[in-house]
Design a protein around this motif. Structure first.
Motif, PDB file in Angstrom:
ATOM      1  N   LEU A  39       0.841  -1.192   0.000  1.00 44.29           N
ATOM      2  CA  LEU A  39       0.000   0.000   0.000  1.00 44.29           C
ATOM      3  C   LEU A  39       0.874   1.241   0.000  1.00 44.29           C
ATOM      4  O   LEU A  39       2.023   1.210   0.455  1.00 44.29           O
ATOM      5  CB  LEU A  39      -0.930   0.007   1.214  1.00 44.29           C
ATOM      6  N   TRP A  99      -2.012   6.264   2.765  1.00 45.43           N
ATOM      7  CA  TRP A  99      -3.301   5.684   2.395  1.00 45.43           C
ATOM      8  C   TRP A  99      -4.096   5.369   3.664  1.00 45.43           C
ATOM      9  O   TRP A  99      -3.531   5.085   4.722  1.00 45.43           O
ATOM     10  CB  TRP A  99      -3.118   4.403   1.590  1.00 45.43           C
ATOM     11  N   ASP A 154      -9.423   1.351   4.300  1.00 45.92           N
ATOM     12  CA  ASP A 154      -9.984   1.176   2.954  1.00 45.92           C
ATOM     13  C   ASP A 154      -9.404  -0.026   2.231  1.00 45.92           C
ATOM     14  O   ASP A 154      -9.551  -0.156   1.016  1.00 45.92           O
ATOM     15  CB  ASP A 154      -9.723   2.436   2.116  1.00 45.92           C
ATOM     16  N   TYR A 155      -8.758  -0.930   2.954  1.00 47.55           N
ATOM     17  CA  TYR A 155      -8.078  -2.063   2.308  1.00 47.55           C
ATOM     18  C   TYR A 155      -9.029  -2.930   1.488  1.00 47.55           C
ATOM     19  O   TYR A 155      -8.610  -3.599   0.546  1.00 47.55           O
ATOM     20  CB  TYR A 155      -7.377  -2.925   3.370  1.00 47.55           C
ATOM     21  N   GLN A 171      -8.645   0.722  -3.759  1.00 46.02           N
ATOM     22  CA  GLN A 171      -7.352   0.632  -3.080  1.00 46.02           C
ATOM     23  C   GLN A 171      -6.750  -0.764  -3.235  1.00 46.02           C
ATOM     24  O   GLN A 171      -6.362  -1.405  -2.271  1.00 46.02           O
ATOM     25  CB  GLN A 171      -7.501   1.019  -1.603  1.00 46.02           C
ATOM     26  N   ASN A 217      -7.184   4.206  -9.653  1.00 45.27           N
ATOM     27  CA  ASN A 217      -6.035   4.358  -8.759  1.00 45.27           C
ATOM     28  C   ASN A 217      -4.986   3.276  -8.976  1.00 45.27           C
ATOM     29  O   ASN A 217      -3.784   3.538  -8.954  1.00 45.27           O
ATOM     30  CB  ASN A 217      -6.495   4.325  -7.296  1.00 45.27           C
ATOM     31  N   LEU A 224      -4.343   8.894  -3.625  1.00 40.21           N
ATOM     32  CA  LEU A 224      -4.967   8.379  -2.415  1.00 40.21           C
ATOM     33  C   LEU A 224      -4.292   8.921  -1.158  1.00 40.21           C
ATOM     34  O   LEU A 224      -4.917   9.028  -0.106  1.00 40.21           O
ATOM     35  CB  LEU A 224      -4.892   6.849  -2.392  1.00 40.21           C
TER      36      LEU A 224
END
Length: 442
Positions: free
Chosen positions: A153, A157, A161-162, A167, A284, A334
């Motif tokens: 990640l 971030w 929101d994983y 994402q 993204n 993000l």
């Protein structure tokens, strides 16, 4: 008599000086600021923007001058306006076709590793040449995952929101967009088809995932057809398993040994295919992978890549002439750590315009007002006039790009809003009102 004459002379001179100053004053002090404020005031005096942190810059390409500025030297969280920097990096470091795979051979063995290209088995993209190479190889297949040294990640971030579609994790060889796609009747990749469990009742149907394992769960029940993407937890082992399942042949992991600079590169889809999707729907995952592909291009010895390398290179080698140093941390926007100024974004858009002088091509990459992408439902007109990139996070709405006026003039603009507490829809409508006025009257 000399004293009265002397006094009369001095008085006359002072009157002439005052008259002279009064006649020249409107040109330099009054009229000029009024002309400059014509396009600034709608932003500076907007009641909708009253409590927000707002910046604006407007540049006339033909005149080669900035025609309006309001707090354009202030820093803002750009959200997905960051993707404009990613686009410039890709245009500068990647060719017309994307480097899709690196590989070398030893006897009947193919040893391959990813460049960051996100297209392999992606459900929304054309077929990749990588699949054909791996599928048709008659010998052994070895996947080398050790060329990526970054994290899964990006910095800054939101950890919560994983499991949200926007994402997906960063990997050197993404498969299936690094997401599981759930529909009413199908799960893809199929290796996850038995991984979904019900987690209780809710009025709202929602899919999610356990934070640290690929266990997916649903709440509620779908009342209509749906398609939903949930990122999966990536690993080198899972990548090899997914490839083996799809190719119907064994794929083993190659040990961590230096590969050197002797390798071949397989090129895949046209780069514009990726940029267009990245900017139209604000993808993204694609943006992060573009920056990883750029880092791979710089890594000629396969020493190891991460996105930070390409960001640093572009900043130090290609963007030193921006008005303000960009605080640039990821490819997608993000990250809340990103900070840019409106005037620097306008300067960046000038660079992009110079690099892609074909207006049809350039404007086609952007979201198009009233026609395509994230601006499809705004700026509706017989002929599109806004070609730009949106940027949205909580309490953040930015829009930067190109505007074609009714008179055919091409302008570059950046309007950035942070820290507002009204609904984003209000900020969006006010931005549209202001830019529409520029379109009609400039």
């Amino acid at each position: 008599m000399l004293r009265p004459l002397h006094a009369y002379f001095l008085t006359s001179c002072c009157c002439l000086l005052l008259i002279s100053c009064a006649s020249s004053q409107p040109k330099t002090i009054v009229q000029s600021p009024q002309a400059a404020n014509r396009w600034r005031d709608p932003v500076a005096n907007s009641p909708v923007f009253r409590q927000s942190h707002t910046g604006f810059a407007l540049y006339d390409i033909e005149k080669q001058e900035t025609v309006a500025e309001y707090q354009s030297d202030r820093y803002f969280t750009p959200a997905s306006n960051t993707k404009l920097f990613t686009l410039y990096a890709g245009l500068s470091l990647l060719g017309d076709s994307l480097p899709a795979l690196r590989y070398t051979t030893k006897g009947d063995s193919l040893i391959f590793w990813g460049t960051g290209d996100p297209n392999l088995l992606h459900p929304d993209m054309p077929s990749s040449r990588v699949f054909d190479l791996l599928k048709n190889w008659n010998g052994h297949l070895f996947y080398y995952p050790h060329n990526y040294i970054g994290k899964r990640l990006g910095p800054g971030w939101s950890w919560g929101d994983y499991a949200d579609y926007y994402q997906a994790e960063i990997t050197p060889l993404p498969l299936y967009g690094n997401v599981v796609r759930f529909t009413n009747s199908n799960v893809s990749p199929r290796i996850f088809k038995d991984s979904l469990r019900a987690a209780g009742w809710s009025d709202e149907f929602k899919l999610s995932r356990d934070e640290f394992r690929n266990a997916f769960f649903s709440t509620g029940w779908p009342t209509k057809s749906f398609t939903e993407d949930v990122p999966f937890l990536t690993s080198a082992r899972l990548t090899a398993q997914l490839l083996a399942d799809t190719l119907k042949k064994e794929v083993r992991i190659f040990p961590k040994v230096p590969l050197g600079h002797t390798f071949s590169t397989l090129y895949g889809l046209p780069a514009d295919t990726l940029y267009r999707r990245m900017l139209h729907v604000s993808d993204n995952m694609f943006a992060e992978q573009v920056m990883l592909m750029c880092a791979t291009q710089l890594d000629t010895d396969n020493a190891g890549t991460e996105i930070r390398q390409s960001i640093d290179y572009v900043k130090k080698q290609l963007l030193t002439d921006l008005p303000d140093e960009p605080i640039w941390e990821d490819g997608s926007g993000l990250s809340r750590y990103n900070l840019f100024t409106p005037r620097s974004i306008v300067a960046l858009l000038q660079k992009i315009y110079a690099k892609v002088p074909d207006q049809q091509r350039l404007f086609g990459l952007m979201a198009i007002g009233g026609k395509a992408g994230t601006l499809k439902n705004q700026y509706k007109s017989k002929e599109p006039f806004v070609f730009a990139k949106t940027g949205s996070l909580s309490n953040v709405y930015c829009l930067s790009g190109y505007l074609k006026t009714k008179k055919g003039k091409i302008l570059i603009f950046s309007i950035m809003n942070n820290n507002y507490i009204v609904k984003t829809a209000e900020i969006r409508r006010e931005t549209e009102r202001i830019l529409t006025e520029v379109y009609e009257k400039y």
